[in-house]
Design an enzyme around this catalytic site. Structure first.
Site, mmCIF file in Angstrom:
data_model
loop_
_atom_site.group_PDB
_atom_site.id
_atom_site.type_symbol
_atom_site.label_atom_id
_atom_site.label_comp_id
_atom_site.label_asym_id
_atom_site.label_seq_id
_atom_site.Cartn_x
_atom_site.Cartn_y
_atom_site.Cartn_z
ATOM 1 N N HIS A 100 38.178 31.127 44.249
ATOM 2 C CA HIS A 100 37.079 31.034 43.278
ATOM 3 C C HIS A 100 37.397 29.827 42.408
ATOM 4 C CE1 HIS A 100 37.349 35.450 43.981
ATOM 5 N NE2 HIS A 100 36.043 35.476 43.800
ATOM 6 N N ASP A 103 39.834 30.692 39.784
ATOM 7 C CA ASP A 103 41.233 30.990 40.160
ATOM 8 C C ASP A 103 42.080 29.735 40.055
ATOM 9 O OD1 ASP A 103 40.162 33.370 41.178
ATOM 10 O OD2 ASP A 103 40.127 32.603 43.231
ATOM 11 N N GLU A 231 28.604 38.432 50.882
ATOM 12 C CA GLU A 231 29.616 39.482 51.063
ATOM 13 C C GLU A 231 29.116 40.803 50.483
ATOM 14 O OE1 GLU A 231 33.649 38.373 49.987
ATOM 15 O OE2 GLU A 231 34.087 40.454 49.434
ATOM 16 N N GLU A 267 33.961 42.897 54.361
ATOM 17 C CA GLU A 267 35.289 43.309 53.880
ATOM 18 C C GLU A 267 35.474 44.805 54.151
ATOM 19 O OE1 GLU A 267 36.523 41.759 50.106
ATOM 20 O OE2 GLU A 267 37.416 43.673 49.510
ATOM 21 N N HIS A 270 35.015 47.304 51.354
ATOM 22 C CA HIS A 270 33.632 47.412 50.899
ATOM 23 C C HIS A 270 32.827 48.278 51.858
ATOM 24 C CE1 HIS A 270 34.025 43.312 48.608
ATOM 25 N NE2 HIS A 270 34.939 44.194 48.270
ATOM 26 N N ASP A 295 36.751 39.634 55.346
ATOM 27 C CA ASP A 295 37.776 39.801 54.317
ATOM 28 C C ASP A 295 38.639 40.964 54.764
ATOM 29 O OD1 ASP A 295 37.134 37.699 52.740
ATOM 30 O OD2 ASP A 295 36.508 38.854 50.987
ATOM 31 N N ASP A 306 38.020 49.915 45.094
ATOM 32 C CA ASP A 306 38.400 48.802 45.964
ATOM 33 C C ASP A 306 39.896 48.528 45.757
ATOM 34 O OD1 ASP A 306 37.969 46.690 47.692
ATOM 35 O OD2 ASP A 306 36.960 45.406 46.234
ATOM 36 N N ASP A 308 41.954 47.135 47.828
ATOM 37 C CA ASP A 308 42.351 45.842 48.410
ATOM 38 C C ASP A 308 43.784 45.852 48.948
ATOM 39 O OD1 ASP A 308 39.934 44.613 47.941
ATOM 40 O OD2 ASP A 308 40.532 43.717 46.038
ATOM 41 N N ASP A 338 41.829 39.310 51.731
ATOM 42 C CA ASP A 338 41.377 39.646 50.380
ATOM 43 C C ASP A 338 42.125 40.923 50.005
ATOM 44 O OD1 ASP A 338 40.131 39.999 48.009
ATOM 45 O OD2 ASP A 338 38.084 39.863 48.781
#
Ligand code: XLS
Ligand code: NI
Ligand code: NI
Length: 439
Positions: A100, A103, A231, A267, A270, A295, A306, A308, A338
């Site tokens: 991003h 980031d 996404e 993802e 998700h 992802d 989430d 991750d 991700d």
């Protein structure tokens, strides 16, 4: 100077290796179905988790030990972090990364300053890309962290916020192009609602579509050739996210005439939050010709958010690779981790263990999927299961030669349908287990 002095370049040592800092299955040059493993996966590391994740949760601050951090969000620190990231990528042997805008570079006092800061860091990213040959899989704009996005970005009730988001994405597209990004992702951070009592859903969706059309126009204008990806995610941070799942995104894209310009970045966590398996969402997207990128992570079935986590489940990686092989690959997309290490795994070396595990799990998934395809066991079973559609009345239905009246005549003459046969789910699960045992 090294930021990971104790970690060597990670090598493939084969399944019998007991070295935790080696690959046991991911062998980048090994050819599977005519292609080296590395090209099947196009693995990417996520800047936000691996470089910016500190392990904070709602009950306590981050406690990750990152010796290179100086505790500031300065531009110098941002530049130093780029060097750390590229050393990490090089040692891991991963060819791509994703970020991003926020980031990689901090915000300034206003848009003009923020863009100037971003340019400074992008210069360094470019330099490191050139030095290492590592590429940008995709860029994206963070349209959710700053308080200005409290009501969303493209779906905000505040038109000025829409304008700011547009300007931010414009800049991020330019930067992604500058870095040779192969895709550009739109994840609808706060594009959704927490209550319908204050929400004009139709108006917000119209605005979101308008935003995407503007992005398409600008992409053409600057000659950016990367693939646009949406996404899906059903909830978090909002109660209901508009890009709920693959099916909802496809419907949205069709409704607003955007299908030619977008594909989906799916993802795992998700998909499962939406109440689907990853394979379900992948097949929805892939059969519409709209599966662009993945992802790669996983959730925790005991937790409803989430999480991750890094993907280590061989059933998951096998199912993902089956769909990817069936559609002939993912490029220009790839598999972006991700995923983040657990708060308890706070040392830098844990970042390596995490990615190694994910890459190995995908390597095994790829081998299993390729073997199943080569042997044709599942395909043959499915083909046989639908054999009644290959000739006779089934073929006539598929070809549109008959309607209700003809079907009634057919059945009146026949009396009863042919007998059904078993779906054999348990047998098929046993077969799958057999392949996974061998991998
Ligand atoms: C958050 C999303 C996000 C996107 C990029 O849940 O997964 O990380 O991938 O904005
Ligand atoms: Ni994601
Ligand atoms: Ni996510």
């Amino acid at each position: 100077m090294s930021f990971f002095p104790d970690v060597p370049t990670i090598k493939y040592e084969g399944p019998s290796s007991r070295n935790p800092l080696a690959f046991r299955h991911y062998n980048a040059d090994e050819i599977i179905e005519g292609k080296p493993m590395r090209d099947h996966f196009r693995f990417a590391v996520a800047y936000w988790h691996t470089m910016r994740g500190q392990g904070a949760d709602p009950f306590g601050p981050g406690c990750a030990v990152r010796p290179w951090e100086d505790g500031t969000d300065s531009v110098d620190m941002a530049i130093k972090r780029v060097r750390v990231m590229f050393e990490f990528l090089e040692k891991l042997g991963v060819g791509f990364y994703c970020f991003h805008d926020r980031d990689v570079a901090p915000e300034g006092a206003n848009l003009r300053q923020t863009n100037a800061i971003l340019d400074q860091v992008v210069k360094v990213l470019k330099e490191e890309q050139q030095r290492t040959g590592i590429k940008l899989l995709w860029g994206t704009a963070n349209l959710f962290s700053n308080p200005r996005y409290v009501h969303g970005a493209a779906t905000s009730c505040n038109a000025d916020v829409f304008a700011y988001a547009a300007a931010q994405v414009k800049k991020c597209l330019e930067v992604t192009k500058e870095l040779g990004g192969e895709n550009y992702v739109f994840w609808g951070g706060r594009e959704g609602y927490t209550t319908l009592l204050n929400t004009d859903m139709k108006r917000e969706l119209d605005h979101l579509a308008k935003f995407f059309h503007m992005a398409v126009d600008y992409k053409k204008k600057i000659g950016f050739t990367g693939q646009f990806l949406i996404e899906p995610k059903p909830k978090e941070p909002t109660t209901h996210q508009y890009d709920f799942d693959a099916a909802a995104c496809l419907n949205f894209l069709r409704q607003y005439g955007l299908t030619d310009h977008f594909k989906l970045n799916l993802e795992t966590n998700h998909a499962t939050l939406a109440g689907h398996t990853m394979m379900h969402d992948m097949i929805v997207a892939s059969s519409a010709g709209m599966l662009g990128s993945v992802d790669a992570n996983r959730g925790d079935l005991l937790l409803g958010w989430d999480t991750d986590q890094f993907p280590t489940d061989l059933y998951l990686t096998t199912s993902i690779m089956m769909v990817i092989l069936d559609q002939g690959g993912l490029a220009p997309g790839g598999l972006n981790f991700d995923a983040k290490v657990r708060r308890e795994s706070f040392e830098p070396v844990d970042l390596f263990h995490a990615h190694i595990g994910g890459m190995d799990a995908f390597a095994r998934g790829l081998k299993v999927a390729a073997k199943i395809r080569a042997d044709g066991v599942l395909k043959d079973f499915v083909k046989q299961r639908y054999a009644s559609w290959d000739s006779g009345i089934g073929a006539e239905i598929e070809q549109g030669k008959v309607g209700f009246a003809e079907l009634e005549t057919y059945m009146l003459n026949k009396g009863n349908p042919d007998k059904n046969v078993s779906g054999r789910q348990e047998m098929l699960e046993n077969i799958l287990n057999g392949y996974i045992e061998l991998a």
